[in-house]
Design a protein around this motif. Sequence first.
Motif, PDB file in Angstrom:
ATOM      1  N   ALA A   1     -10.639   5.194  -4.182  1.00  0.00           N
ATOM      2  CA  ALA A   1     -12.148   5.831  -4.593  1.00  0.00           C
ATOM      3  C   ALA A   1     -12.307   5.317  -5.818  1.00  0.00           C
ATOM      4  N   ASN A   2     -11.243   6.357  -6.366  1.00  0.00           N
ATOM      5  CA  ASN A   2     -12.006   6.243  -8.242  1.00  0.00           C
ATOM      6  C   ASN A   2     -11.195   5.886  -9.130  1.00  0.00           C
ATOM      7  N   PRO A   3     -10.683   4.137  -8.848  1.00  0.00           N
ATOM      8  CA  PRO A   3      -9.778   3.161 -10.225  1.00  0.00           C
ATOM      9  C   PRO A   3     -10.519   3.190 -11.531  1.00  0.00           C
ATOM     10  N   LYS A   4      -9.152   4.032 -12.223  1.00  0.00           N
ATOM     11  CA  LYS A   4      -9.385   3.792 -13.481  1.00  0.00           C
ATOM     12  C   LYS A   4      -8.409   2.040 -13.992  1.00  0.00           C
ATOM     13  N   THR A   5      -9.170   2.315 -15.370  1.00  0.00           N
ATOM     14  CA  THR A   5      -8.756   1.040 -15.896  1.00  0.00           C
ATOM     15  C   THR A   5      -6.920   1.488 -16.553  1.00  0.00           C
ATOM     16  N   ALA A   6      -7.065  -0.340 -16.144  1.00  0.00           N
ATOM     17  CA  ALA A   6      -5.511  -0.428 -16.253  1.00  0.00           C
ATOM     18  C   ALA A   6      -4.103   0.140 -16.138  1.00  0.00           C
ATOM     19  N   GLU A   7      -5.060   0.903 -14.820  1.00  0.00           N
ATOM     20  CA  GLU A   7      -3.947   1.837 -13.841  1.00  0.00           C
ATOM     21  C   GLU A   7      -2.924   0.875 -12.684  1.00  0.00           C
ATOM     22  N   THR A   8      -2.044   1.049 -12.797  1.00  0.00           N
ATOM     23  CA  THR A   8      -1.001   0.836 -11.347  1.00  0.00           C
ATOM     24  C   THR A   8      -0.255   1.954 -10.757  1.00  0.00           C
ATOM     25  N   ALA A   9      -0.053   1.482  -9.486  1.00  0.00           N
ATOM     26  CA  ALA A   9       0.748   1.998  -8.598  1.00  0.00           C
ATOM     27  C   ALA A   9       1.924   1.683  -7.784  1.00  0.00           C
ATOM     28  N   ASN A  10       2.640   2.396  -7.631  1.00  0.00           N
ATOM     29  CA  ASN A  10       4.214   1.928  -7.031  1.00  0.00           C
ATOM     30  C   ASN A  10       4.213   2.668  -6.097  1.00  0.00           C
ATOM     31  N   TRP A  11       4.534   1.648  -5.058  1.00  0.00           N
ATOM     32  CA  TRP A  11       4.609   2.092  -3.567  1.00  0.00           C
ATOM     33  C   TRP A  11       6.042   2.107  -2.733  1.00  0.00           C
ATOM     34  N   SER A  12       6.659   2.716  -2.768  1.00  0.00           N
ATOM     35  CA  SER A  12       8.198   2.461  -2.355  1.00  0.00           C
ATOM     36  C   SER A  12       8.081   2.245  -0.669  1.00  0.00           C
ATOM     37  N   GLY A  13       7.311   2.449   0.448  1.00  0.00           N
ATOM     38  CA  GLY A  13       7.465   2.190   1.326  1.00  0.00           C
ATOM     39  C   GLY A  13       7.185   1.189   2.139  1.00  0.00           C
ATOM     40  N   GLU A  14       6.926   1.260   3.506  1.00  0.00           N
ATOM     41  CA  GLU A  14       6.844   0.440   4.350  1.00  0.00           C
ATOM     42  C   GLU A  14       5.245  -0.407   3.944  1.00  0.00           C
ATOM     43  N   CYS A  15       4.958  -2.032   4.672  1.00  0.00           N
ATOM     44  CA  CYS A  15       3.654  -2.138   4.159  1.00  0.00           C
ATOM     45  C   CYS A  15       3.264  -2.425   5.656  1.00  0.00           C
ATOM     46  N   VAL A  16       2.785  -2.902   6.062  1.00  0.00           N
ATOM     47  CA  VAL A  16       1.880  -3.601   7.491  1.00  0.00           C
ATOM     48  C   VAL A  16       0.566  -3.894   7.084  1.00  0.00           C
ATOM     49  N   ASN A  17       0.166  -5.468   7.447  1.00  0.00           N
ATOM     50  CA  ASN A  17      -0.573  -5.643   7.117  1.00  0.00           C
ATOM     51  C   ASN A  17      -1.695  -5.623   6.614  1.00  0.00           C
ATOM     52  N   GLY A  18      -0.823  -5.793   4.905  1.00  0.00           N
ATOM     53  CA  GLY A  18      -1.191  -6.148   3.618  1.00  0.00           C
ATOM     54  C   GLY A  18      -1.087  -4.180   3.156  1.00  0.00           C
ATOM     55  N   LYS A  19      -1.379  -3.110   4.173  1.00  0.00           N
ATOM     56  CA  LYS A  19      -1.410  -1.953   3.209  1.00  0.00           C
ATOM     57  C   LYS A  19      -0.597  -1.108   3.955  1.00  0.00           C
ATOM     58  N   ALA A  20      -0.608  -0.365   2.989  1.00  0.00           N
ATOM     59  CA  ALA A  20       0.782   0.764   3.330  1.00  0.00           C
ATOM     60  C   ALA A  20       0.757   1.328   3.792  1.00  0.00           C
ATOM     61  N   HIS A  21       2.072   1.501   4.544  1.00  0.00           N
ATOM     62  CA  HIS A  21       2.114   2.071   6.215  1.00  0.00           C
ATOM     63  C   HIS A  21       3.615   2.781   6.351  1.00  0.00           C
ATOM     64  N   GLY A  22       3.523   4.417   6.869  1.00  0.00           N
ATOM     65  CA  GLY A  22       4.665   4.372   7.077  1.00  0.00           C
ATOM     66  C   GLY A  22       5.347   6.105   5.685  1.00  0.00           C
ATOM     67  N   TYR A  23       6.147   5.898   5.808  1.00  0.00           N
ATOM     68  CA  TYR A  23       6.630   7.207   4.679  1.00  0.00           C
ATOM     69  C   TYR A  23       7.141   6.926   3.444  1.00  0.00           C
ATOM     70  N   GLY A  24       6.238   7.252   2.232  1.00  0.00           N
ATOM     71  CA  GLY A  24       6.649   7.064   1.742  1.00  0.00           C
ATOM     72  C   GLY A  24       6.814   7.274  -0.055  1.00  0.00           C
ATOM     73  N   LYS A  25       7.129   6.547  -0.605  1.00  0.00           N
ATOM     74  CA  LYS A  25       6.489   7.340  -2.272  1.00  0.00           C
ATOM     75  C   LYS A  25       5.444   6.394  -3.387  1.00  0.00           C
ATOM     76  N   LEU A  26       4.592   7.218  -3.150  1.00  0.00           N
ATOM     77  CA  LEU A  26       3.227   6.673  -4.174  1.00  0.00           C
ATOM     78  C   LEU A  26       3.458   7.069  -5.552  1.00  0.00           C
ATOM     79  N   LEU A  27       3.770   6.269  -6.971  1.00  0.00           N
ATOM     80  CA  LEU A  27       3.152   6.977  -8.386  1.00  0.00           C
ATOM     81  C   LEU A  27       2.126   6.548  -8.421  1.00  0.00           C
ATOM     82  N   TRP A  28       1.271   6.786  -9.471  1.00  0.00           N
ATOM     83  CA  TRP A  28       0.530   6.132 -10.325  1.00  0.00           C
ATOM     84  C   TRP A  28       1.160   6.328 -11.840  1.00  0.00           C
ATOM     85  N   SER A  29       0.541   5.626 -12.616  1.00  0.00           N
ATOM     86  CA  SER A  29       0.985   5.038 -13.678  1.00  0.00           C
ATOM     87  C   SER A  29      -0.110   6.154 -14.993  1.00  0.00           C
TER      88      SER A  29
END
Length: 136
Positions: A41-69
């Motif tokens: 909802a509030n993207p920041k300049t030069a921000e990145t996101a690292n998702w460890s879980g699965e993706c379904v239809n182009g979206k993060a889905h299921g259990y996982g870990k999201l780490l923001w820069s």
Amino acid sequence: YVLKLISEILAFVFILFGISNIVFAENWFPTNKINCQIWNANPKTAETANWSGECVNGKAHGYGKLLWSGGSKYIGQYNDGYMDGFGKLTWGNEEKKWVGDFYVGEFKKDFMDGEGIYTFSSGRVDEGIWNKGRLV
């Protein structure tokens, strides 16, 4: 008079169109995985996101870990690209006024929603039922 009225109407339409694009713009954000996005909802300049879980239809889905820069992290359920289900969200340096705060509980479409416990970095604790990010 007619030309002035037309120019004012056009100016209003352009302003309205610009506001509607801002209000209704989708903020799907890429992760480290190819063709895998999350809602931000509030993207920041030069921000990145690292998702460890699965993706379904182009979206993060299921259990996982999201780490923001910036240091924030979420461990828990994602549904169709949104934090949705049980999880823990810890705020990092990119959210200055919330750094060190964390919430453990239920989420719905990226909001704290349902039973949960919010712990402030000061040690204060808010526990109860949440509705769209607010304790009720």
